[in-house]
Design a protein around this motif. Structure first.
Motif, PDB file in Angstrom:
ATOM      1  N   HIS A 145      18.071   3.212  47.769  1.00  0.00           N
ATOM      2  CA  HIS A 145      16.948   2.370  48.160  1.00  0.00           C
ATOM      3  C   HIS A 145      16.349   2.942  49.443  1.00  0.00           C
ATOM      4  CE1 HIS A 145      18.194  -0.815  45.322  1.00  0.00           C
ATOM      5  NE2 HIS A 145      19.410  -0.374  45.608  1.00  0.00           N
ATOM      6  N   VAL A 146      15.024   3.092  49.464  1.00  0.00           N
ATOM      7  CA  VAL A 146      14.360   3.681  50.625  1.00  0.00           C
ATOM      8  C   VAL A 146      13.154   2.846  51.035  1.00  0.00           C
ATOM      9  CG1 VAL A 146      15.059   6.007  49.899  1.00  0.00           C
ATOM     10  CG2 VAL A 146      12.750   5.213  49.389  1.00  0.00           C
ATOM     11  N   ALA A 147      12.751   3.041  52.296  1.00  0.00           N
ATOM     12  CA  ALA A 147      11.469   2.577  52.805  1.00  0.00           C
ATOM     13  C   ALA A 147      10.650   3.831  53.070  1.00  0.00           C
ATOM     14  CB  ALA A 147      11.652   1.783  54.097  1.00  0.00           C
ATOM     15  N   VAL A 148       9.387   3.811  52.698  1.00  0.00           N
ATOM     16  CA  VAL A 148       8.508   4.958  52.923  1.00  0.00           C
ATOM     17  C   VAL A 148       7.496   4.572  53.997  1.00  0.00           C
ATOM     18  CG1 VAL A 148       6.937   6.604  51.858  1.00  0.00           C
ATOM     19  CG2 VAL A 148       8.819   5.657  50.529  1.00  0.00           C
ATOM     20  N   ASN A 149       7.369   5.418  55.004  1.00  0.00           N
ATOM     21  CA  ASN A 149       6.562   5.129  56.189  1.00  0.00           C
ATOM     22  C   ASN A 149       5.409   6.119  56.331  1.00  0.00           C
ATOM     23  OD1 ASN A 149       8.790   3.330  57.044  1.00  0.00           O
ATOM     24  ND2 ASN A 149       9.851   5.271  57.311  1.00  0.00           N
ATOM     25  N   LYS A 150       4.391   5.709  57.082  1.00  0.00           N
ATOM     26  CA  LYS A 150       3.251   6.566  57.452  1.00  0.00           C
ATOM     27  C   LYS A 150       2.518   7.108  56.234  1.00  0.00           C
ATOM     28  CE  LYS A 150       5.671   7.953  61.621  1.00  0.00           C
ATOM     29  NZ  LYS A 150       6.532   9.003  62.139  1.00  0.00           N
ATOM     30  N   ILE A 151       2.204   6.205  55.311  1.00  0.00           N
ATOM     31  CA  ILE A 151       1.399   6.568  54.149  1.00  0.00           C
ATOM     32  C   ILE A 151       0.020   5.946  54.291  1.00  0.00           C
ATOM     33  CG2 ILE A 151       3.339   6.916  52.587  1.00  0.00           C
ATOM     34  CD1 ILE A 151       2.861   4.062  51.538  1.00  0.00           C
ATOM     35  N   LYS A 152      -0.890   6.316  53.409  1.00  0.00           N
ATOM     36  CA  LYS A 152      -2.253   5.791  53.453  1.00  0.00           C
ATOM     37  C   LYS A 152      -2.628   5.295  52.068  1.00  0.00           C
ATOM     38  CE  LYS A 152      -3.375   9.311  56.838  1.00  0.00           C
ATOM     39  NZ  LYS A 152      -3.970  10.613  57.050  1.00  0.00           N
ATOM     40  N   LEU A 153      -2.472   3.994  51.837  1.00  0.00           N
ATOM     41  CA  LEU A 153      -2.875   3.421  50.558  1.00  0.00           C
ATOM     42  C   LEU A 153      -4.355   3.066  50.650  1.00  0.00           C
ATOM     43  CD1 LEU A 153       0.157   1.134  49.598  1.00  0.00           C
ATOM     44  CD2 LEU A 153      -0.159   3.589  49.270  1.00  0.00           C
ATOM     45  N   ALA A 154      -5.159   3.674  49.805  1.00  0.00           N
ATOM     46  CA  ALA A 154      -6.611   3.523  49.878  1.00  0.00           C
ATOM     47  C   ALA A 154      -7.047   2.103  49.541  1.00  0.00           C
ATOM     48  CB  ALA A 154      -7.270   4.514  48.934  1.00  0.00           C
ATOM     49  N   ASN A 155      -7.904   1.553  50.398  1.00  0.00           N
ATOM     50  CA  ASN A 155      -8.490   0.229  50.205  1.00  0.00           C
ATOM     51  C   ASN A 155      -9.953   0.435  49.834  1.00  0.00           C
ATOM     52  OD1 ASN A 155      -9.791  -2.263  50.555  1.00  0.00           O
ATOM     53  ND2 ASN A 155      -8.375  -2.897  52.160  1.00  0.00           N
ATOM     54  N   ALA A 169       2.106   7.122  44.836  1.00  0.00           N
ATOM     55  CA  ALA A 169       0.846   7.026  44.093  1.00  0.00           C
ATOM     56  C   ALA A 169       0.850   5.812  43.168  1.00  0.00           C
ATOM     57  CB  ALA A 169       0.599   8.312  43.304  1.00  0.00           C
ATOM     58  N   VAL A 170       1.992   5.527  42.535  1.00  0.00           N
ATOM     59  CA  VAL A 170       2.120   4.328  41.697  1.00  0.00           C
ATOM     60  C   VAL A 170       1.950   3.076  42.560  1.00  0.00           C
ATOM     61  CG1 VAL A 170       3.729   2.961  40.282  1.00  0.00           C
ATOM     62  CG2 VAL A 170       3.549   5.443  39.940  1.00  0.00           C
ATOM     63  N   ALA A 171       2.577   3.065  43.742  1.00  0.00           N
ATOM     64  CA  ALA A 171       2.449   1.914  44.654  1.00  0.00           C
ATOM     65  C   ALA A 171       0.989   1.726  45.062  1.00  0.00           C
ATOM     66  CB  ALA A 171       3.334   2.110  45.881  1.00  0.00           C
ATOM     67  N   GLU A 172       0.292   2.827  45.304  1.00  0.00           N
ATOM     68  CA  GLU A 172      -1.124   2.734  45.680  1.00  0.00           C
ATOM     69  C   GLU A 172      -1.948   2.139  44.546  1.00  0.00           C
ATOM     70  OE1 GLU A 172      -4.131   5.368  48.141  1.00  0.00           O
ATOM     71  OE2 GLU A 172      -3.526   6.382  46.285  1.00  0.00           O
ATOM     72  N   LYS A 173      -1.693   2.596  43.336  1.00  0.00           N
ATOM     73  CA  LYS A 173      -2.429   2.068  42.191  1.00  0.00           C
ATOM     74  C   LYS A 173      -2.170   0.569  42.033  1.00  0.00           C
ATOM     75  CE  LYS A 173      -3.412   2.900  37.380  1.00  0.00           C
ATOM     76  NZ  LYS A 173      -3.297   3.739  36.213  1.00  0.00           N
ATOM     77  N   THR A 174      -0.926   0.150  42.196  1.00  0.00           N
ATOM     78  CA  THR A 174      -0.572  -1.268  42.106  1.00  0.00           C
ATOM     79  C   THR A 174      -1.279  -2.071  43.199  1.00  0.00           C
ATOM     80  OG1 THR A 174       1.572  -0.703  41.168  1.00  0.00           O
ATOM     81  CG2 THR A 174       1.358  -2.909  42.131  1.00  0.00           C
ATOM     82  N   TYR A 175      -1.276  -1.543  44.424  1.00  0.00           N
ATOM     83  CA  TYR A 175      -1.941  -2.205  45.550  1.00  0.00           C
ATOM     84  C   TYR A 175      -3.442  -2.348  45.263  1.00  0.00           C
ATOM     85  CZ  TYR A 175      -4.434  -2.397  50.003  1.00  0.00           C
ATOM     86  OH  TYR A 175      -5.309  -2.727  50.995  1.00  0.00           O
ATOM     87  N   ARG A 176      -4.083  -1.250  44.856  1.00  0.00           N
ATOM     88  CA  ARG A 176      -5.533  -1.275  44.607  1.00  0.00           C
ATOM     89  C   ARG A 176      -5.872  -2.256  43.487  1.00  0.00           C
ATOM     90  NH1 ARG A 176      -8.933   2.499  46.380  1.00  0.00           N
ATOM     91  NH2 ARG A 176      -9.982   2.688  44.378  1.00  0.00           N
ATOM     92  N   SER A 177      -5.066  -2.287  42.452  1.00  0.00           N
ATOM     93  CA  SER A 177      -5.300  -3.226  41.354  1.00  0.00           C
ATOM     94  C   SER A 177      -5.156  -4.663  41.848  1.00  0.00           C
ATOM     95  CB  SER A 177      -4.300  -2.936  40.239  1.00  0.00           C
ATOM     96  OG  SER A 177      -4.419  -3.880  39.225  1.00  0.00           O
ATOM     97  N   GLY A 178      -4.160  -4.889  42.710  1.00  0.00           N
ATOM     98  CA  GLY A 178      -3.903  -6.232  43.231  1.00  0.00           C
ATOM     99  C   GLY A 178      -5.009  -6.786  44.110  1.00  0.00           C
ATOM    100  N   ILE A 179      -5.787  -5.898  44.742  1.00  0.00           N
ATOM    101  CA  ILE A 179      -6.894  -6.390  45.587  1.00  0.00           C
ATOM    102  C   ILE A 179      -8.237  -6.284  44.863  1.00  0.00           C
ATOM    103  CG2 ILE A 179      -5.679  -5.984  47.758  1.00  0.00           C
ATOM    104  CD1 ILE A 179      -7.472  -3.483  48.167  1.00  0.00           C
ATOM    105  N   GLY A 180      -8.191  -5.913  43.575  1.00  0.00           N
ATOM    106  CA  GLY A 180      -9.397  -5.898  42.774  1.00  0.00           C
ATOM    107  C   GLY A 180     -10.194  -4.612  42.832  1.00  0.00           C
ATOM    108  N   CYS A 181      -9.586  -3.504  43.182  1.00  0.00           N
ATOM    109  CA  CYS A 181     -10.313  -2.233  43.241  1.00  0.00           C
ATOM    110  C   CYS A 181     -10.548  -1.642  41.865  1.00  0.00           C
ATOM    111  CB  CYS A 181      -9.541  -1.213  44.095  1.00  0.00           C
ATOM    112  SG  CYS A 181      -9.462  -1.620  45.847  1.00  0.00           S
TER     113      CYS A 181
END
Length: 146
Positions: A58-68, A133-145
């Protein structure tokens, strides 16, 4: 055909604490990042063993940029991601610290573990950069991108 990104337990959802010669809670690692996230690191949170899936790190990933897509603030970390040991081993490049304080990951871990116990959540078997990249896609979908 899509590449496999994760595996779910099919039979046994028992997890036990595991010791690993390479990965220990509090270790911070550099890994093969996505372009533009070269300063990103990951922190080992916990190592467990699944009789069915093997060692889970199990890891935490830091200093990434999830596009909004709206231009507002966006997450710069993912506090909990479970990986097959092999996928993590193939992603990391250099251990840069040990005994780091762990970020607050317990809520994400608890949510994952509950879903895992119902065979509704699994572990990543892809490189960390692709999981981000999967986390970013999930995030973007969750905010309606998308």
């Amino acid at each position: 055909m899509r590449a496999q990104i994760g595996v779910l337990p099919q039979k046994d959802t028992v997890l036990s604490a595991a010791l690993d010669e390479k990965f220990k809670a509090g270790d911070e690692w550099e890994y093969r990042t996505r372009k533009g996230e070269e300063k990103s690191t990951l922190t080992i949170l916990k190592v467990e063993n699944s009789p069915e899936l093997g060692v889970i790190v199990h890891v935490a990933v830091n200093k990434i940029k999830l596009a909004n897509c709206y231009g507002g603030p966006s997450p710069d970390s993912v506090p909990h991601m479970p990986f097959a040991r092999r996928a993590l081993d193939e992603s990391v490049t250099k251990k840069i610290a040990s005994d780091r304080p762990l970020p607050a990951y317990e809520d994400g871990y608890s949510e994952w573990k509950e879903a895992y116990s119902k065979k509704e959540a699994g572990i990543y078997v892809i490189p960390v950069s692709k999981a981000v990249a999967v986390a970013e896609k999930t995030y973007r979908s969750g905010i309606g991108c998308e």
